[in-house]
Structures are given as C-alpha cells and as structure tokens.
Design an enzyme around this catalytic site. Structure first.
Site, PDB file in Angstrom:
ATOM      1  N   LYS A   1      10.536   5.714   8.652  1.00 46.90           N
ATOM      2  CA  LYS A   1      11.296   4.556   8.185  1.00 46.90           C
ATOM      3  C   LYS A   1      12.740   4.590   8.677  1.00 46.90           C
ATOM      4  O   LYS A   1      13.565   3.803   8.227  1.00 46.90           O
ATOM      5  CB  LYS A   1      11.263   4.502   6.658  1.00 46.90           C
ATOM      6  CG  LYS A   1       9.845   4.496   6.084  1.00 46.90           C
ATOM      7  CD  LYS A   1       9.905   4.528   4.572  1.00 46.90           C
ATOM      8  CE  LYS A   1       8.527   4.746   3.982  1.00 46.90           C
ATOM      9  NZ  LYS A   1       8.593   4.863   2.509  1.00 46.90           N
TER      10      LYS A   1
ATOM     11  N   PRO B   1      10.410  -1.756   3.114  1.00 47.11           N
ATOM     12  CA  PRO B   1       9.961  -1.668   4.506  1.00 47.11           C
ATOM     13  C   PRO B   1       9.292  -0.323   4.775  1.00 47.11           C
ATOM     14  O   PRO B   1       9.825   0.721   4.418  1.00 47.11           O
ATOM     15  CB  PRO B   1      11.254  -1.796   5.312  1.00 47.11           C
ATOM     16  CG  PRO B   1      12.349  -2.098   4.344  1.00 47.11           C
ATOM     17  CD  PRO B   1      11.863  -1.799   2.978  1.00 47.11           C
ATOM     18  N   GLU B   2       8.126  -0.359   5.409  1.00 47.54           N
ATOM     19  CA  GLU B   2       7.417   0.869   5.754  1.00 47.54           C
ATOM     20  C   GLU B   2       7.517   1.085   7.260  1.00 47.54           C
ATOM     21  O   GLU B   2       8.143   0.301   7.963  1.00 47.54           O
ATOM     22  CB  GLU B   2       5.973   0.785   5.255  1.00 47.54           C
ATOM     23  CG  GLU B   2       5.961   0.523   3.750  1.00 47.54           C
ATOM     24  CD  GLU B   2       4.608   0.669   3.081  1.00 47.54           C
ATOM     25  OE1 GLU B   2       3.694   1.255   3.675  1.00 47.54           O
ATOM     26  OE2 GLU B   2       4.488   0.192   1.940  1.00 47.54           O
TER      27      GLU B   2
END
Ligand code: ZN
Length: 258
Positions: A55, A2-3
């Site tokens: 993040k 996940p960014e």
C-alpha cells in the site's frame, strides 16, 4: 481503505502523467509541510519512476530523492488534465505536482515524506514489509517464512492483513481470498497448511492484477459486504463479524469455508 491494487493502479496513472514530463511546480499546501521546503529541494528535478510496494507508493526523483506516501484509511491520488475540476476539495490536497498537461494531487495523505533513495532501502518500517502480492514475481517462500514467524493462534484472515506477512492485502481481499480458497478466515494460522496459505494468495493475486488493469476497479465481489445474502458457491447465508485486534469486518460463508 485503499488496498494494494488501488495503489498499484495509482502508481501507473501517476507515473504516466509525471515520468518524462517537465515538472512545472510542486506544492505542499498542507500546514504540516509548510517548513519542509520540498518545492525548493525538488525544483528542477524530473520524476524518474513511480512504483508501489503493497500500500506504499514511491515517487522517485532524479538525484536520489524519493517521496514516500501511504494513504491510510481515506487518502487518494488524483490525476487530472490541467484545468479540470478535482474530485476532492483543494483544502484536502497535501501534494500538488503540475506538468504542462497534468495536475497530480495527493489528497488526505497522512504519510508523506521525502527521503533519500538509500533511506527507502534501510527504513525499518519499509524493510519490515512482507513480499508484495502484486510484485512481478511473488516471493511465496518469504511469505510463508513471515507467516510462520507470526502468532500461530491468530486467525488466517487476520494474519493476511498484517503487512509484515504479505503487503497489499486489505479488508476486501482478505475476505475474498479466503472465500476463493474455501478456507475459514477464523482458522488459526497453526492449523493452516503452507499449501492452504498459498492457495489464498494465489487466488487473490490474479484478481488484484485484474483490478490494477482496470484502474483499481474490482469486478465480481463474492462475499465482501454481502452479509445475509446467499453464498455464490453453496447458497448458505454469508456472515460478517469483526476480526483481530482492529476488529476489521470479515465476510465469509461458514458452510463452504472450512
Ligand atoms: Zn458457501
């Protein structure tokens, strides 16, 4: 992995479900948090806000307590209507927060900690983070300051992944941003001008914002995971190679990215 755009989109969904709703229960099913007594410590408190920096995601409860999470490689936040089937196994749930309407679940989240609001401001890891590429106002000056403090022999693509330089860019946006700005991700930081470094983040930011507005769904990837296919700009073959100490794959066009 996940960014920043995925995390900001998750913060919106989680916030929409929790802020202003009664918190019916909080559970930490994972063994590691069995002794933490979060259900007692957080019981009766409402969620004041949910926000992201890079993040990292923060659930801010009434009364100075904040849950800090980082999903690392494979975690995710799920928001489900009560009674709906979760998209991952309940055994992978680390945190479950229920309201009368929703269940908010963090799956596979290796970083999950409860801290006071003031500690979130003084925590060294969090203070070390560079400016968030998705902040309402991007602090370009701070980004450039951090970049110039970094190892000048590092490739610019690798430097963009370093969350101390700019927070929120991951492997996808590293490759896409360098492509959009037509800059070779292997070019050393010292050979990349301020204007060029800014061109990359300025090209990346609106695409990440677009992704946030679509719930974390990215449109129109140009080079990421497209090795061997023709470059959308010049038709030469896109290449892929591991970059940096962590050997994270970089995708780029060696013809039109200089
Ligand atoms: Zn090209």
């Amino acid at each position: 992995m996940p960014e920043g755009d995925t995390i900001h989109a998750a913060a919106r969904r989680v916030g929409a479900a929790l802020v202003g709703s009664d918190i019916v229960s909080i559970e930490t099913p994972h063994q590691r948090h069995a002794m933490d007594r979060w259900p007692e410590r957080l019981g009766g408190r409402g969620v004041r806000s949910v926000d992201a920096h890079g993040k990292h995601l923060f659930l801010r409860f009434d009364g100075d307590l904040t849950l800090h999470s980082h999903l690392r490689m494979g975690g995710m936040w799920g928001v489900y209507e009560r009674g709906r089937r979760w998209s991952r196994s309940p055994r992978r749930a680390w945190l479950v927060i229920r309201t009368p309407e929703h269940e908010v679940v963090e799956f596979d989240g290796p970083v999950l900690e409860l801290m006071t609001e003031s500690r979130t401001r003084f925590d060294l890891r969090l203070a070390a983070l560079g400016p968030d590429i998705l902040a309402p106002q991007l602090d370009e000056k701070r980004f450039l300051t951090r970049l110039r403090e970094d190892d000048p022999t590092r490739g610019i693509g690798d430097a963009l992944l370093d969350q101390r330089n700019i927070a929120g860019i991951g492997n996808v946006w590293k490759s896409e941003g360098c492509f959009d700005a037509a800059i070779d991700p292997w070019r050393k930081v010292r050979d990349t001008s301020d204007a060029e470094a800014l061109a990359i983040v300025r090209a990346t930011r609106p695409r990440m914002q677009d992704s946030v507005s679509r719930g974390g769904h990215i449109r129109g990837l140009q080079v990421y995971e497209r090795a061997g296919r023709p470059c959308p700009r010049c038709k030469h073959r896109i290449r892929a190679r591991g970059q940096g100490e962590d050997n994270r794959t970089t995708y780029w066009c060696p013809e039109c990215q200089r």
